[in-house]
Design a protein around this motif. Structure first.
Motif, PDB file in Angstrom:
ATOM      1  N   GLU A 112      -2.177  25.489  24.192  1.00 47.14           N
ATOM      2  CA  GLU A 112      -0.814  25.374  23.690  1.00 47.14           C
ATOM      3  C   GLU A 112      -0.065  26.701  23.731  1.00 47.14           C
ATOM      4  O   GLU A 112       1.161  26.730  23.635  1.00 47.14           O
ATOM      5  N   ALA A 113      -0.787  27.792  23.887  1.00 51.79           N
ATOM      6  CA  ALA A 113      -0.141  29.106  24.014  1.00 51.79           C
ATOM      7  C   ALA A 113       0.415  29.328  25.416  1.00 51.79           C
ATOM      8  O   ALA A 113       1.201  30.261  25.641  1.00 51.79           O
ATOM      9  N   LEU A 114       0.041  28.475  26.365  1.00 53.57           N
ATOM     10  CA  LEU A 114       0.519  28.619  27.739  1.00 53.57           C
ATOM     11  C   LEU A 114       1.953  28.104  27.847  1.00 53.57           C
ATOM     12  O   LEU A 114       2.288  27.064  27.273  1.00 53.57           O
ATOM     13  N   PRO A 115       2.825  28.800  28.576  1.00 48.17           N
ATOM     14  CA  PRO A 115       4.226  28.382  28.722  1.00 48.17           C
ATOM     15  C   PRO A 115       4.359  26.980  29.303  1.00 48.17           C
ATOM     16  O   PRO A 115       3.723  26.653  30.310  1.00 48.17           O
ATOM     17  N   GLY A 116       5.147  26.139  28.637  1.00 50.07           N
ATOM     18  CA  GLY A 116       5.369  24.787  29.119  1.00 50.07           C
ATOM     19  C   GLY A 116       4.297  23.798  28.727  1.00 50.07           C
ATOM     20  O   GLY A 116       4.369  22.622  29.071  1.00 50.07           O
ATOM     21  N   VAL A 117       3.285  24.261  27.991  1.00 49.73           N
ATOM     22  CA  VAL A 117       2.183  23.394  27.576  1.00 49.73           C
ATOM     23  C   VAL A 117       2.304  23.111  26.077  1.00 49.73           C
ATOM     24  O   VAL A 117       2.203  24.020  25.262  1.00 49.73           O
ATOM     25  N   GLY A 118       2.526  21.857  25.732  1.00 46.26           N
ATOM     26  CA  GLY A 118       2.592  21.446  24.343  1.00 46.26           C
ATOM     27  C   GLY A 118       1.354  20.664  23.952  1.00 46.26           C
ATOM     28  O   GLY A 118       0.366  20.617  24.691  1.00 46.26           O
ATOM     29  N   ARG A 119       1.425  20.018  22.801  1.00 42.68           N
ATOM     30  CA  ARG A 119       0.274  19.277  22.286  1.00 42.68           C
ATOM     31  C   ARG A 119      -0.142  18.152  23.233  1.00 42.68           C
ATOM     32  O   ARG A 119      -1.320  17.950  23.492  1.00 42.68           O
ATOM     33  N   LYS A 120       0.841  17.416  23.783  1.00 43.39           N
ATOM     34  CA  LYS A 120       0.498  16.291  24.652  1.00 43.39           C
ATOM     35  C   LYS A 120      -0.256  16.773  25.887  1.00 43.39           C
ATOM     36  O   LYS A 120      -1.288  16.203  26.253  1.00 43.39           O
ATOM     37  N   THR A 121       0.255  17.824  26.535  1.00 44.16           N
ATOM     38  CA  THR A 121      -0.405  18.344  27.730  1.00 44.16           C
ATOM     39  C   THR A 121      -1.806  18.845  27.408  1.00 44.16           C
ATOM     40  O   THR A 121      -2.764  18.578  28.148  1.00 44.16           O
ATOM     41  N   ALA A 122      -1.929  19.564  26.297  1.00 44.75           N
ATOM     42  CA  ALA A 122      -3.245  20.056  25.883  1.00 44.75           C
ATOM     43  C   ALA A 122      -4.204  18.896  25.654  1.00 44.75           C
ATOM     44  O   ALA A 122      -5.375  18.945  26.066  1.00 44.75           O
ATOM     45  N   ASN A 123      -3.721  17.842  25.005  1.00 47.06           N
ATOM     46  CA  ASN A 123      -4.568  16.679  24.745  1.00 47.06           C
ATOM     47  C   ASN A 123      -5.025  16.007  26.033  1.00 47.06           C
ATOM     48  O   ASN A 123      -6.180  15.596  26.161  1.00 47.06           O
ATOM     49  N   VAL A 124      -4.109  15.875  26.993  1.00 42.89           N
ATOM     50  CA  VAL A 124      -4.468  15.262  28.275  1.00 42.89           C
ATOM     51  C   VAL A 124      -5.544  16.077  28.971  1.00 42.89           C
ATOM     52  O   VAL A 124      -6.533  15.526  29.484  1.00 42.89           O
ATOM     53  N   VAL A 125      -5.384  17.385  29.004  1.00 41.08           N
ATOM     54  CA  VAL A 125      -6.362  18.242  29.684  1.00 41.08           C
ATOM     55  C   VAL A 125      -7.712  18.177  28.989  1.00 41.08           C
ATOM     56  O   VAL A 125      -8.761  18.024  29.634  1.00 41.08           O
TER      57      VAL A 125
END
Length: 219
Positions: A112-125
């Motif tokens: 989530e600290a990565l630019p453009g990455v929120g909770r949803k993206t983190a969860n998918v990964v």
């Protein structure tokens, strides 16, 4: 909605699609991360058309950095918000190289600290690339987007005014979590994408129509 009805919903979705996965095309955690980052306010089909040309020339964070912002833009210019997404892609790759030895971290806070990455993206990964059911704190999670938000609330499976509220409601109300949670994201998003669509749900062809508590069903 009671527990038995939820179990039946999940059982039918599983029977129809025993091994669901994302429709984004990728061959590594890094490629999935970038694909999900690019997919915000864009279709998976549109993202796949761009990444089928981008990924062969930039399969690692360093290779993506070597392209630069303008180079990334060249490949993703058909995707909405491509200017911002190209900049976030390069910033993310810089952090992956500088802070994580060029690897995608298996850690929610780091993702989530990565630019453009929120909770949803983190969860998918975490779920799709690494097979996680629970986060670093041992708590179940599910990536919730507009499709899942709609399906959960419309059917009565779970309620929430925001994606965060819906996520927690889905987790609370999902029975037999070790059995169902791993694939739940994919079952719900695909159901929302192709059957329980936003404008006019295709109730007549829905395999869970008799279990759904939506009052305004269509033919």
């Amino acid at each position: 909605m009671n527990k038995q009805k939820r179990i039946e919903i999940l059982s039918r979705l599983r029977a129809a699609n025993p091994n669901p996965t994302t429709e984004l095309e990728y061959s590594s955690p890094f490629e999935l991360l970038i694909a999900v980052l690019l997919s915000a306010q864009a279709t998976d089909v549109g993202v796949n058309k761009a990444t089928k040309h981008l990924f062969p020339v930039a399969r690692t964070p360093q290779a993506m950095l070597d392209l630069g912002v303008d180079g990334v833009k060249h490949y993703i210019k058909t995707i909405g918000l491509f200017n911002t997404k190209a900049e976030n892609t390069i910033k993310t790759c810089r952090m992956l190289v500088d802070l994580h030895q060029g690897q995608v971290p298996e850690n929610r806070a780091a993702l989530e600290a990565l630019p453009g990455v929120g909770r949803k993206t983190a969860n998918v990964v975490l779920n799709t690339a690494f097979g996680w059911l629970k986060d670093n704190e041992g708590k179940y999670f599910i990536a919730v987007d507009t499709h899942i938000q709609r399906v959960a609330n419309r059917t009565g499976y779970a309620k929430g005014k925001t994606v965060e509220e819906t996520e927690q409601s889905i987790i609370k109300n999902t029975p037999n979590k070790t059995e169902f949670m791993y694939n739940l994201h994919h079952w719900l998003i695909l159901h929302g994408r192709y059957t329980c669509v936003a404008r006019k749900p295709r109730c007549g062809s829905c395999i869970i129509e008799d279990l759904c508590e939506f009052k305004d069903k269509t033919d």
